[in-house]
Design an enzyme around this catalytic site. Structure first.
Site, PDB file in Angstrom:
ATOM      1  N   GLU A 255       0.337  -0.941   0.323  1.00  0.00           N
ATOM      2  CA  GLU A 255       0.026  -0.247  -0.192  1.00  0.00           C
ATOM      3  C   GLU A 255       0.537   0.920   0.009  1.00  0.00           C
ATOM      4  O   GLU A 255       1.448   1.353   1.165  1.00  0.00           O
ATOM      5  CB  GLU A 255      -0.876  -0.072   1.328  1.00  0.00           C
ATOM      6  CG  GLU A 255      -2.058   1.416   1.401  1.00  0.00           C
ATOM      7  CD  GLU A 255      -1.790   2.407   2.169  1.00  0.00           C
ATOM      8  OE1 GLU A 255      -0.740   2.911   1.288  1.00  0.00           O
ATOM      9  OE2 GLU A 255      -2.071   2.028   3.352  1.00  0.00           O
ATOM     10  N   CYS A 294      -0.989   9.038   3.200  1.00  0.00           N
ATOM     11  CA  CYS A 294      -0.698   8.178   1.825  1.00  0.00           C
ATOM     12  C   CYS A 294      -2.258   8.700   1.401  1.00  0.00           C
ATOM     13  O   CYS A 294      -2.035   7.966  -0.496  1.00  0.00           O
ATOM     14  CB  CYS A 294      -0.924   6.614   2.054  1.00  0.00           C
ATOM     15  SG  CYS A 294      -1.692   6.076   3.222  1.00  0.00           S
TER      16      CYS A 294
END
Length: 490
Positions: A255, A294
């Site tokens: 990720e 993120c």
């Protein structure tokens, strides 16, 4: 102070001084982090042979109950973690997302496992498949626990949530974990693991933590182990191509940070609620965790005729958000994790200015409340403008991992979709429109490039958790640059 690792059933201080970490607000030293001297082969063996064996003897419900009891005890002691979290530059709101958000995820997984999984060690999946004419030859799918370890390499921005959202499903599955927190904020992860160990919720070997380098850890993994990574796309690619991971086809879930977008529909006027929602969401994503997420909005895609209104409105909202020491009244934005991160963000902004212009912030002329901006890790809220996003491509390639975003114009709706695609894969994109036809086109055309698409309008805004909030029942991940992996998802 030297931070300890918890491996092979005991706390261990590295034999070298290691890396020094600092308080993000004051610049004062917090601790040294080193894993020098750890035998990583022993760590993996202890996880497999001691932790894994004991976990596999517990049922799904046993493991879920242990997680629930763990989360209850940690939640009761949350103020200790908030106090430590402040040293990372986090405000109370930032800490809430990380600490209580992480523990809430554990509660959710524990409840889901109790509700949907059997009180057994094996999961029967799907219906019986008849494989012969008379029905005497049948097939069933069953899921069993891997007799390996789950290695979790985490990012610095969510030292609690990022750790817990991986720990919970691994332990429910009966697989012991080896946590590797990012060094700059490892002291917060270590503090929570210390309480988990002291609480005795899981058998020895179920949870180990390595503070410092992982050394040759990956070389000791085999086909029954798994690796999950959260962090930069460049680091993730290096880990994914580790010779042992390739040779043994070790499952690797990534990720990665991505250039997430927010798209303002062409139908939205400046007087519409969606216009203000758009500005609020961007300013929130720029300032929560000081933009170190993120999922933060890096690319703002707007109709060309509304560029000035967006920049002016966003600047006004950002000017109202005070930055500094979160313990001071009125401060709503904290520091970056370190002075090194400040330098990195400044370097990436400098790269972006080769093709973009700074229209807000971006200079050393900014105010910090209750702290010295030359000692703490502070960076100003910065908005850039890229006038030709199809010709000037750095905005689709370079990420400044801080309170930075770039506004880009589009003329037709198809252009907005094509601009969003230029990010080459993102964790999330959000669409702001009250026109269902417009919204449907934006979502269905851009969805393949994004792991999650959020629709935000006047009807759902009150209950929506917003652009940047991964939720346990939904898959979190994205294609391409975002890593091609999946986290969460129930």
């Amino acid at each position: 102070m030297k931070l300890s690792s918890y491996v092979c059933g005991k706390w261990y201080e590295g034999t070298s001084q290691g890396v020094e970490t600092f308080n993000a607000v004051t610049g004062e030293a917090v601790c040294h982090v080193s894993s020098e001297g750890i035998n990583f082969a022993d760590v993996v063996r202890f996880g497999r042979e001691v932790g894994g064996k004991a976990l596999r003897e517990m049922t799904f419900h046993d493991r879920a109950l242990a997680l629930k009891n763990m989360a209850k005890a940690l939640m009761a002691d949350k103020e200790k973690f908030y106090e430590i979290s402040a040293q990372t530059g986090a405000t109370r709101a930032d800490g809430w997302v990380d600490i209580e958000g992480g523990l809430g995820t554990v509660f959710s997984y524990a409840s889901l496992a109790t509700r949907e999984l059997p009180n057994d060690t094996v999961l029967v999946e799907g219906e019986t498949e008849t494989l012969s004419k008379n029905g005497s030859f049948l097939g069933r799918h069953i899921l069993t626990s891997k007799p390996g370890v789950s290695v979790h390499i985490n990012a610095f921005n969510f030292p609690i949530w990022g750790m817990l959202e991986k720990i919970a499903p691994s332990l429910i599955a009966g697989v012991p974990v080896i946590v590797k927190p990012a060094t700059p904020s490892a002291y917060l992860s270590e503090a929570m693991v210390r309480d988990i160990v002291d609480g005795g919720y899981f058998p020895a070997g179920a949870i180990q933590i390595i503070c410092g380098s992982v050394g040759d850890l990956l070389e000791h993994l085999n086909e029954q182990d798994v690796v999950t990574f959260t962090g930069s796309a460049s680091t993730g690619r290096k880990l994914r191509t580790h010779p042992n991971i390739i040779e043994n086809s070790i499952p690797f879930t990534m990720e990665a940070d991505s250039l997430n977008a927010a798209i303002l529909g062409k139908s939205v006027s400046e007087d519409d609620p969606e216009f203000d929602l758009f500005l609020r969401e961007i300013s929130k994503e720029m300032t929560i965790k000081a933009g170190q997420k993120c999922t933060a909005i890096r690319r703002v895609i707007v109709p060309r005729e509304k560029v000035k209104a967006v920049i002016d409105g966003l600047s006004t909202k950002l000017d109202k958000i005070a930055m500094g020491d979160a313990s001071q009244e009125g401060v709503r934005m904290g520091a970056l994790i370190s002075r090194d991160q400040v330098r990195d963000v400044a370097e990436q902004v400098a790269r972006l200015t080769q093709e973009c212009e700074i229209v807000h912030g971006g200079s050393d002329d900014f105010e910090v409340i209750g702290a010295d901006k030359n000692k703490g890790a502070f960076y100003p809220k910065t908005v850039l403008y890229c006038d030709r996003p199809f010709e000037k491509t750095l905005v689709h390639e370079v990420e400044a991992f801080g309170p930075v975003t770039t506004v880009m114009p589009y003329d037709e709706l198809d252009d907005a979709i094509d601009i969003a695609k230029l990010g080459k894969g993102s964790l999330v994109a959000s669409v702001y429109s009250y026109d269902n036809v417009e919204t449907k086109k934006l979502v269905t055309s851009a969805a393949a490039w994004h792991g999650r698409m959020l629709i935000l309008n006047r009807d759902c805004a009150k209950e929506s958790t917003g652009h940047g909030s991964p939720l346990m029942p939904l898959v979190h991940g994205g294609p391409g640059r975002a890593g091609g992996g999946e986290e969460l998802g129930g």
